[in-house]
Motif scaffolding. Sequence first.
Motif, short mmCIF file in Angstrom:
data_model
loop_
_atom_site.label_atom_id
_atom_site.label_comp_id
_atom_site.label_asym_id
_atom_site.label_seq_id
_atom_site.Cartn_x
_atom_site.Cartn_y
_atom_site.Cartn_z
N ARG A 144 0.81 -1.21 0.00
CA ARG A 144 0.00 0.00 0.00
C ARG A 144 0.85 1.27 0.00
N PHE A 145 1.93 1.26 0.79
CA PHE A 145 2.68 2.51 0.99
C PHE A 145 4.13 2.39 0.54
N ARG A 146 4.50 1.27 -0.06
CA ARG A 146 5.88 1.05 -0.50
C ARG A 146 6.89 1.16 0.65
N THR A 147 6.45 0.84 1.86
CA THR A 147 7.37 0.89 2.99
C THR A 147 8.31 -0.31 2.94
N ASN A 148 9.58 -0.06 3.28
CA ASN A 148 10.60 -1.09 3.22
C ASN A 148 10.27 -2.26 4.15
N SER B 286 7.30 6.89 3.34
CA SER B 286 7.33 6.16 2.08
C SER B 286 6.03 6.30 1.30
N SER B 287 4.95 6.73 1.98
CA SER B 287 3.69 6.84 1.25
C SER B 287 3.70 8.04 0.30
N ASP B 288 4.57 9.00 0.59
CA ASP B 288 4.69 10.15 -0.32
C ASP B 288 5.66 9.77 -1.43
N ARG B 289 5.11 9.35 -2.54
CA ARG B 289 5.91 8.76 -3.61
C ARG B 289 7.05 9.68 -4.06
#
Lengths: 361, 308
Positions: A144-148, B286-289
């Motif tokens: 969802r948030f591209r978190t590592n 990280s949610s802020d692309r």
Amino acid sequence: MLVLEKRPQPSKGWIAATPVLAVVLTMIAGGLMFAALGKNPVEAIRIIFWDPLFNAQFASYARPQLLVKAAPLILIAIGLALGFRAGIWNIGAEGQYIMGALAGAAFGLYFYPTENPLVFPGMIIAGAAGGWAWAMIPAILKTRFRTNEILVSLLLVYVAEKLLASAATGWLRNPDGRGFPGSRNLSQIEAMNNPELIANTGMHWGVVAAFIAVIMAYILLNRHILGYQIKLAGQAPRAARFAGVRPTRLIVLCLGTSGALAGLAGVFEVTGPAGQISIDFNVGYGFTAIIVAFLGRLHPVGILLAGLLMALTYIGGELAQLMLTIPAPAIQAFQGMLLFFLLAVDVLSNYRIRLKREGLA
Amino acid sequence: MMGIDPVTLIAALIVASTPILLAAIGELVVEKAGVLNLGVEGMMITGAICGFAIAVDSGSPTLGFIAAAGGGAALSLVFAFLTQYLLSNQVATGLALTLFGLGLSALIGVSYSGISPPVTPSLDIPGLSDMPVLGPILFSHDAIVYLSVALVAAVWATLKYSRVGLIIRAVGESHDAAHALGYKVVRIRVLAIMFGGACAGLGGAYLSLVRVPQWTEGMTAGAGWIALAIVVFASWKPWRALIGAYLFGGITALQLRLQAAGFDIPVEYLSMSPYVVTILVLVIMSSDRNRAALNAPASLGKVFHATG
């Protein structure tokens, strides 16, 4: 001057040979470490790798321990390997292992006292679900948030350890335990016990599950489209996307599977060898399994062998502690060294070493 | 909320943040050079025991800190050799460094548990240290606290204004281009990795010599991983790493105060808060692309193999 020349394809022979080479190098370096500690290196290596299996005095106790220690390592490593192959790094298996044990134990103790034979299967399912749910946190945050996922899964280990402490001293504490921390002893409750199935072999349900996991993973990787997609995503992410592999689905699947398997390992441990939830329930299997996965070349059969070898270093390490008073952390350093050497000699499978004269480049 | 004095809280915050700040600023330089070293935790704990052992044996905290930096840098050299010369996977090698570092430190530390280290003196500045409010917050710390802030400033200035900084950034953004321009990619990365190791070692020693101050096995308790998270939070900008570390230190210090004040929340839930907050912050960042992708060094974590 030595230069490295990339092989068009990793060498099959070296891929198989490097783990053996790494083990030999680790024995040599480990021997030097033991010598530095003032112990006889040859004796120490013999006690760790030989005596648990073949010494008449210790083998009867140590041999069954081999399966007991190897089962959680193999279960966890099989799951991790799927993700590692796809470039998805779940390094928080230790936390998922704890959460599996907590969920399973909580499910069982909720029905205490009971003689219902369905409680134990229910606990196993709850354990897998607990580990799965804990791994879903990094999976969902990643998709969802591209978190590592590396950092999130690892940080969640510390959160799980705090939950374990609060369970052992609070909400799962044995009410008849005179205030001591720790839950009721599950292995002494008929309906919640994970017994030794064949006497003196160490074989319990977790070992069975580990063997099944090895077989399933082998089929998945070699005969199933999903296994192909996992390998493709790891080796050529761009090509995988063009081939219609959905990264989101792979992330959820790989993290979920590894979480569920780690949870299973946890619940089998808490109902069997460990017996109860206690503050120091987790002993690092989730981290050692990372070494097992790499040492087994991320291949199910390799992991089976690597898991048994790692289990041997645990048992042999305990023996060496007893016989030579080698401090316990020496074994941990020894296991870490093994991964170093493996990664170091792996250069041989991917590159050819060539002699080149200076100035010709 | 009685028993929580804002002035001592802020002073405690700075002490709690310093180990993580040191490790984070080191890792920031490493990542700017295009290398992802996940072994921060292992280098920190090795620094913690090296510093502790030398400080106890020699009676000098200064020597301890020097030894810690040396220990961290020495361990990082193993990582550098594997990833830069043997071209191993950086994620796996970093993990190996952490696993090995935890074992090695525990092994060295067997005979050092339960000992008190020599006291690291605080640099009291006559006049300034006695000021109300500002005195205890700003002017009564030890040299390492000031060193950590100075390091942030130095890293910032070096990366932004100097030729060395430009080369480091070039290597991190495109190692192939930097190599084509004649820069020694591998050499620069090895030096950056050693700097990161030395900083992590210092941070670890600050834990064992000042913050706790004692040696216990596994005492870093995830500080190295939090430092890695702070680098992401900071979008690879030095001053933001300072803010991130102090924010984290603030939460740690606050929850410790709440525990001590007997606040009506179970201790376990308070002590898990720093980790939970770190995860939340990572998610927000990280949610802020745009923000997340813009600053990450383009060659981060990629293997460099010179072919020509």
